[in-house]
Design a protein around this motif. Sequence first.
Motif, mmCIF file in Angstrom:
data_model
loop_
_atom_site.group_PDB
_atom_site.id
_atom_site.type_symbol
_atom_site.label_atom_id
_atom_site.label_comp_id
_atom_site.label_asym_id
_atom_site.label_seq_id
_atom_site.Cartn_x
_atom_site.Cartn_y
_atom_site.Cartn_z
ATOM 1 N N PRO A 8 -5.172 25.083 45.614
ATOM 2 C CA PRO A 8 -4.386 24.498 46.706
ATOM 3 C C PRO A 8 -3.922 25.517 47.763
ATOM 4 C CG PRO A 8 -3.523 23.811 44.563
ATOM 5 C CD PRO A 8 -4.530 24.880 44.315
ATOM 6 N N VAL A 9 -4.119 26.806 47.514
ATOM 7 C CA VAL A 9 -3.628 27.820 48.444
ATOM 8 C C VAL A 9 -4.354 27.713 49.776
ATOM 9 C CG1 VAL A 9 -3.437 30.295 48.925
ATOM 10 C CG2 VAL A 9 -2.984 29.446 46.630
ATOM 11 N N VAL A 10 -3.574 27.786 50.844
ATOM 12 C CA VAL A 10 -4.129 27.861 52.197
ATOM 13 C C VAL A 10 -3.937 29.299 52.657
ATOM 14 C CG1 VAL A 10 -3.904 27.085 54.579
ATOM 15 C CG2 VAL A 10 -3.595 25.457 52.696
ATOM 16 N N TYR A 11 -5.026 29.972 52.934
ATOM 17 C CA TYR A 11 -4.965 31.343 53.430
ATOM 18 C C TYR A 11 -5.071 31.293 54.939
ATOM 19 C CZ TYR A 11 -6.087 32.257 48.568
ATOM 20 O OH TYR A 11 -6.076 32.267 47.199
ATOM 21 N N TYR A 12 -4.277 32.108 55.604
ATOM 22 C CA TYR A 12 -4.253 32.091 57.069
ATOM 23 C C TYR A 12 -5.109 33.178 57.691
ATOM 24 C CZ TYR A 12 -0.735 28.635 56.265
ATOM 25 O OH TYR A 12 -0.090 27.504 55.832
ATOM 26 N N LEU A 50 7.251 38.125 34.865
ATOM 27 C CA LEU A 50 7.618 36.736 35.144
ATOM 28 C C LEU A 50 8.205 36.600 36.538
ATOM 29 C CD1 LEU A 50 7.787 33.840 34.255
ATOM 30 C CD2 LEU A 50 9.867 34.401 32.965
ATOM 31 N N ARG A 51 9.045 37.537 36.930
ATOM 32 C CA ARG A 51 9.612 37.502 38.286
ATOM 33 C C ARG A 51 8.520 37.673 39.347
ATOM 34 N NH1 ARG A 51 15.165 37.584 38.741
ATOM 35 N NH2 ARG A 51 16.309 37.968 36.811
ATOM 36 N N ASP A 52 7.543 38.539 39.069
ATOM 37 C CA ASP A 52 6.432 38.711 40.012
ATOM 38 C C ASP A 52 5.595 37.440 40.110
ATOM 39 O OD1 ASP A 52 7.024 41.294 40.855
ATOM 40 O OD2 ASP A 52 5.817 42.226 39.278
ATOM 41 N N LEU A 53 5.343 36.796 38.990
ATOM 42 C CA LEU A 53 4.607 35.526 39.014
ATOM 43 C C LEU A 53 5.368 34.470 39.802
ATOM 44 C CD1 LEU A 53 3.204 35.023 35.409
ATOM 45 C CD2 LEU A 53 1.903 35.137 37.534
ATOM 46 N N LEU A 54 6.667 34.372 39.564
ATOM 47 C CA LEU A 54 7.494 33.415 40.304
ATOM 48 C C LEU A 54 7.403 33.666 41.803
ATOM 49 C CD1 LEU A 54 10.602 33.481 37.965
ATOM 50 C CD2 LEU A 54 9.161 31.474 38.411
ATOM 51 N N ALA A 55 7.488 34.923 42.196
ATOM 52 C CA ALA A 55 7.430 35.268 43.618
ATOM 53 C C ALA A 55 6.061 34.938 44.212
ATOM 54 C CB ALA A 55 7.752 36.749 43.809
ATOM 55 N N LEU A 56 5.000 35.273 43.499
ATOM 56 C CA LEU A 56 3.647 34.990 43.977
ATOM 57 C C LEU A 56 3.434 33.490 44.161
ATOM 58 C CD1 LEU A 56 0.723 36.178 44.512
ATOM 59 C CD2 LEU A 56 0.280 35.568 42.126
ATOM 60 N N LEU A 57 3.829 32.722 43.164
ATOM 61 C CA LEU A 57 3.632 31.280 43.240
ATOM 62 C C LEU A 57 4.481 30.653 44.337
ATOM 63 C CD1 LEU A 57 3.422 30.383 39.442
ATOM 64 C CD2 LEU A 57 1.568 30.905 41.035
ATOM 65 N N TYR A 60 2.945 31.560 47.866
ATOM 66 C CA TYR A 60 1.719 30.831 48.184
ATOM 67 C C TYR A 60 1.811 29.341 47.853
ATOM 68 C CZ TYR A 60 -0.453 35.155 49.530
ATOM 69 O OH TYR A 60 -0.751 36.320 50.188
ATOM 70 N N GLN A 61 3.013 28.884 47.601
ATOM 71 C CA GLN A 61 3.315 27.460 47.402
ATOM 72 C C GLN A 61 2.457 26.813 46.318
ATOM 73 O OE1 GLN A 61 3.069 25.776 51.348
ATOM 74 N NE2 GLN A 61 4.887 26.858 52.033
ATOM 75 N N LYS A 80 16.499 29.902 33.494
ATOM 76 C CA LYS A 80 16.909 28.503 33.674
ATOM 77 C C LYS A 80 18.183 28.373 34.510
ATOM 78 C CE LYS A 80 15.494 25.340 30.617
ATOM 79 N NZ LYS A 80 15.549 24.540 29.374
ATOM 80 N N ASP A 81 18.463 29.372 35.300
ATOM 81 C CA ASP A 81 19.618 29.324 36.199
ATOM 82 C C ASP A 81 19.345 28.297 37.295
ATOM 83 O OD1 ASP A 81 21.545 29.726 38.198
ATOM 84 O OD2 ASP A 81 21.494 31.906 38.011
ATOM 85 N N ARG A 82 20.135 27.247 37.334
ATOM 86 C CA ARG A 82 19.930 26.143 38.284
ATOM 87 C C ARG A 82 20.069 26.568 39.745
ATOM 88 N NH1 ARG A 82 20.077 20.982 35.955
ATOM 89 N NH2 ARG A 82 20.575 21.026 33.755
ATOM 90 N N ASN A 83 20.654 27.716 39.986
ATOM 91 C CA ASN A 83 20.844 28.191 41.359
ATOM 92 C C ASN A 83 19.675 29.016 41.885
ATOM 93 O OD1 ASN A 83 23.469 27.055 41.640
ATOM 94 N ND2 ASN A 83 24.241 28.705 40.340
ATOM 95 N N LYS A 84 18.702 29.309 41.051
ATOM 96 C CA LYS A 84 17.552 30.114 41.479
ATOM 97 C C LYS A 84 16.535 29.248 42.222
ATOM 98 C CE LYS A 84 19.043 33.847 39.525
ATOM 99 N NZ LYS A 84 19.695 34.852 40.297
ATOM 100 N N TYR A 85 15.820 29.860 43.138
ATOM 101 C CA TYR A 85 14.875 29.121 43.983
ATOM 102 C C TYR A 85 13.770 28.447 43.189
ATOM 103 C CZ TYR A 85 11.609 33.080 43.626
ATOM 104 O OH TYR A 85 10.770 34.046 43.171
ATOM 105 N N TRP A 86 13.448 28.933 42.021
ATOM 106 C CA TRP A 86 12.344 28.403 41.241
ATOM 107 C C TRP A 86 12.740 27.261 40.305
ATOM 108 C CZ3 TRP A 86 13.970 33.549 40.339
ATOM 109 C CH2 TRP A 86 14.745 33.741 39.196
ATOM 110 N N TYR A 87 14.036 27.083 40.070
ATOM 111 C CA TYR A 87 14.469 26.149 39.029
ATOM 112 C C TYR A 87 13.877 24.742 39.201
ATOM 113 C CZ TYR A 87 17.145 23.422 35.787
ATOM 114 O OH TYR A 87 17.471 22.569 34.773
ATOM 115 N N ASP A 88 14.067 24.120 40.350
ATOM 116 C CA ASP A 88 13.593 22.751 40.540
ATOM 117 C C ASP A 88 12.083 22.625 40.373
ATOM 118 O OD1 ASP A 88 16.107 21.683 40.930
ATOM 119 O OD2 ASP A 88 15.997 21.826 43.114
#
Length: 94
Positions: A8-12, A50-57, A60-61, A80-88
């Motif tokens: 699904p990645v769109v490269y620009y 894990l943090r690097d994977l979270l950032a990469l994903l 690149y949405q 599992k911190d509900r305030n982190k950008y990845w939680y939802d």
Amino acid sequence: MIKIDTQPVVYYSQLDEDHFFTWAQEIPCVKSIDQGYLHIDETEIDEEALRDLLALLERYQLSAKSLADLCTPENELWFKDRNKYWYDGIFGNF
């Protein structure tokens, strides 16, 4: 082994695509990239990987839902911190 679909990645630009694959290959738990999938060895996940994977994903949405299986008693407090950008994107529908 966890598989993450990269199709699904769109490269620009070509450089954008090159950066994605270079970044992914620098994460130690990413064992291979083939046929549009990142292959993640969950036995080699540490907090930094894990943090690097979270950032990469996030960058690149890509869906991070499959990373929910990487939640352990050792990382649950921050992962599992509900305030982190990845939680939802990972735990929001549980």
